[in-house]
Motif scaffolding. Structure first.
Motif, PDB file in Angstrom:
ATOM      1  N   HIS A  28       0.804  -1.227   0.000  1.00  0.00           N
ATOM      2  CA  HIS A  28       0.000   0.000   0.000  1.00  0.00           C
ATOM      3  C   HIS A  28       0.835   1.275   0.000  1.00  0.00           C
ATOM      4  O   HIS A  28       0.267   2.376  -0.045  1.00  0.00           O
ATOM      5  CB  HIS A  28      -0.932   0.003   1.211  1.00  0.00           C
ATOM      6  N   VAL A  29       2.160   1.153   0.030  1.00  0.00           N
ATOM      7  CA  VAL A  29       3.004   2.349   0.035  1.00  0.00           C
ATOM      8  C   VAL A  29       2.818   3.179  -1.235  1.00  0.00           C
ATOM      9  O   VAL A  29       2.594   4.394  -1.155  1.00  0.00           O
ATOM     10  CB  VAL A  29       4.486   1.978   0.249  1.00  0.00           C
ATOM     11  N   PRO A  30       2.898   2.584  -2.448  1.00  0.00           N
ATOM     12  CA  PRO A  30       2.729   3.409  -3.661  1.00  0.00           C
ATOM     13  C   PRO A  30       1.374   4.109  -3.733  1.00  0.00           C
ATOM     14  O   PRO A  30       1.305   5.303  -4.065  1.00  0.00           O
ATOM     15  CB  PRO A  30       2.887   2.386  -4.799  1.00  0.00           C
ATOM     16  N   SER A  31       0.297   3.394  -3.436  1.00  0.00           N
ATOM     17  CA  SER A  31      -1.026   4.014  -3.517  1.00  0.00           C
ATOM     18  C   SER A  31      -1.200   5.088  -2.444  1.00  0.00           C
ATOM     19  O   SER A  31      -1.882   6.101  -2.661  1.00  0.00           O
ATOM     20  CB  SER A  31      -2.130   2.958  -3.387  1.00  0.00           C
ATOM     21  N   SER A  32      -0.569   4.909  -1.290  1.00  0.00           N
ATOM     22  CA  SER A  32      -0.639   5.922  -0.237  1.00  0.00           C
ATOM     23  C   SER A  32       0.137   7.176  -0.629  1.00  0.00           C
ATOM     24  O   SER A  32      -0.288   8.301  -0.337  1.00  0.00           O
ATOM     25  CB  SER A  32      -0.091   5.356   1.081  1.00  0.00           C
ATOM     26  N   GLY A  73      11.303  13.068  -0.007  1.00  0.00           N
ATOM     27  CA  GLY A  73      11.059  13.107   1.432  1.00  0.00           C
ATOM     28  C   GLY A  73       9.648  12.693   1.784  1.00  0.00           C
ATOM     29  O   GLY A  73       9.404  11.994   2.781  1.00  0.00           O
ATOM     30  N   ALA A  74       8.683  13.108   0.947  1.00  0.00           N
ATOM     31  CA  ALA A  74       7.288  12.744   1.187  1.00  0.00           C
ATOM     32  C   ALA A  74       7.102  11.230   1.083  1.00  0.00           C
ATOM     33  O   ALA A  74       6.373  10.626   1.881  1.00  0.00           O
ATOM     34  CB  ALA A  74       6.386  13.455   0.190  1.00  0.00           C
ATOM     35  N   ARG A  75       7.760  10.622   0.105  1.00  0.00           N
ATOM     36  CA  ARG A  75       7.634   9.165  -0.034  1.00  0.00           C
ATOM     37  C   ARG A  75       8.249   8.451   1.166  1.00  0.00           C
ATOM     38  O   ARG A  75       7.722   7.444   1.645  1.00  0.00           O
ATOM     39  CB  ARG A  75       8.291   8.677  -1.321  1.00  0.00           C
ATOM     40  N   GLN A  76       9.365   8.985   1.652  1.00  0.00           N
ATOM     41  CA  GLN A  76       9.983   8.386   2.839  1.00  0.00           C
ATOM     42  C   GLN A  76       9.071   8.511   4.056  1.00  0.00           C
ATOM     43  O   GLN A  76       9.064   7.640   4.927  1.00  0.00           O
ATOM     44  CB  GLN A  76      11.333   9.038   3.120  1.00  0.00           C
ATOM     45  N   LEU A  77       8.298   9.586   4.107  1.00  0.00           N
ATOM     46  CA  LEU A  77       7.339   9.756   5.196  1.00  0.00           C
ATOM     47  C   LEU A  77       6.286   8.647   5.144  1.00  0.00           C
ATOM     48  O   LEU A  77       5.909   8.087   6.180  1.00  0.00           O
ATOM     49  CB  LEU A  77       6.665  11.130   5.089  1.00  0.00           C
ATOM     50  N   VAL A  78       5.818   8.326   3.938  1.00  0.00           N
ATOM     51  CA  VAL A  78       4.841   7.246   3.776  1.00  0.00           C
ATOM     52  C   VAL A  78       5.448   5.912   4.180  1.00  0.00           C
ATOM     53  O   VAL A  78       4.824   5.122   4.894  1.00  0.00           O
ATOM     54  CB  VAL A  78       4.342   7.194   2.314  1.00  0.00           C
ATOM     55  N   VAL A  79       6.673   5.665   3.725  1.00  0.00           N
ATOM     56  CA  VAL A  79       7.362   4.421   4.081  1.00  0.00           C
ATOM     57  C   VAL A  79       7.524   4.310   5.593  1.00  0.00           C
ATOM     58  O   VAL A  79       7.294   3.248   6.185  1.00  0.00           O
ATOM     59  CB  VAL A  79       8.740   4.346   3.385  1.00  0.00           C
TER      60      VAL A  79
END
Length: 224
Positions: A28-32, A73-79
Motif C-alpha cells: 500500500h506504500v505506492p497508492s498511499s 522526502g514525502a515518499r519516505q514519510l509514507v514508508v
C-alpha cells in the motif's frame, strides 16, 4: 486453479503469517504516496515552492531539484508510517498469535493454505468499544493467490464464528487506499459507518483516513 483450505493457526505458521502481513501492508506504500500527492495541501505546497524558487533563481533547474527532493522526502514519510505500523503489529499481537487469539475467549486466528503453504490470514477478537461485536483483523491474501475466493472464504469464516458465539455484528477497519478491500467488504454485506483521519501527525499530513465497516448479523440473517 489450486484448491485451498482454511484452518486454525498453528505455531509453525508464525513466520509465514508475519511475512504475509508484512508484504500485504507494504503493497500500500505506492497508492498511499499517490493519495498524498492528490491532496490540495500537498499540491499547493509544491506549487508555491516551485514558483518561489523559479522567481528568485531565474532558473528551472533549482526548483525542479527542490521539488524532487521534497517528493522523495514525502515518499519516505509514507514508508516510515507503514514501517512503524508493521513493526508495532509484529511486536504486539503477531508476536504471540496463540496467546493473543487462540487462548482468549471469543477470539481466533485462521490461515488459508494451498498445497501446504500459508497464503492468507484472518483473525477476530472482541471489539474494544462495542461489547456486542467481534472485530475482524489481520485480513491478508498473498498477491499470487488472489481472485480465487480466498478472501471471501476468510470473511465467511469470521462471520460464522461470530454468529455461533451470539454476537450481534462484525466490525472492521480498512484504509482509504485499500480500495479492493473496501469493495470486498461491501460485496460481503458490510456497511461503512464512519470515516476518520488517523490521529498520528504523519497521517494528518497525508489526510490518511480509516473507514469502519459493520456487518449486522441479525439483518444479514433476515435477508437470507
Amino acid at each position: 486453479m489450486a484448491s485451498f483450505q482454511i484452518r486454525k493457526y498453528r505455531d509453525e505458521d508464525s513466520e509465514a503469517v508475519r511475512d504475509t502481513f508484512t508484504m500485504g501492508m507494504s503493497e500500500h506504500v505506492p497508492s498511499s504516496f499517490m493519495h498524498m500527492l492528490k491532496q490540495p495541501l500537498t499540491q499547493m505546497v509544491l506549487m508555491c515552492l516551485f514558483c518561489a524558487l523559479i522567481t528568485s533563481s531565474k532558473s528551472f533547474l533549482l526548483p525542479i531539484l527542490a521539488v524532487t527532493l521534497v517528493l522523495a522526502g514525502a515518499r519516505q514519510l509514507v514508508v516510515y508510517m507503514f514501517n512503524k505500523y508493521i513493526d508495532t503489529s509484529l511486536s504486539k499481537d503477531l508476536n504471540n498469535i496463540s496467546e493473543t487469539y487462540l487462548k482468549q475467549k471469543d477470539s481466533c486466528f485462521w490461515v488459508a493454505e494451498v498445497d501446504g503453504v500459508v497464503v492468507g490470514t484472518v483473525a477476530c477478537l472482541p471489539a474494544e468499544n462495542a461489547p456486542a461485536c467481534l472485530e475482524l483483523k489481520r485480513m491478508s491474501v498473498c498477491r499470487s493467490h488472489r481472485r480465487m475466493g480466498i478472501a471471501k472464504a476468510l470473511c465467511r469464516t469470521v462471520t460464522e464464528f461470530t454468529r455461533e458465539r451470539g454476537f450481534a455484528a462484525v466490525l472492521l477497519f480498512t484504509s482509504v487506499v485499500q480500495t479492493d478491500a473496501q469493495k470486498l467488504y461491501e460485496d460481503m454485506g458490510y456497511k461503512k459507518i464512519r470515516e476518520f483521519v488517523v490521529p498520528e501527525l504523519a497521517a494528518k499530513i497525508m489526510n490518511f483516513t480509516l473507514m469502519e465497516y459493520r456487518l449486522d448479523l441479525q439483518r444479514e440473517g433476515k435477508s437470507e
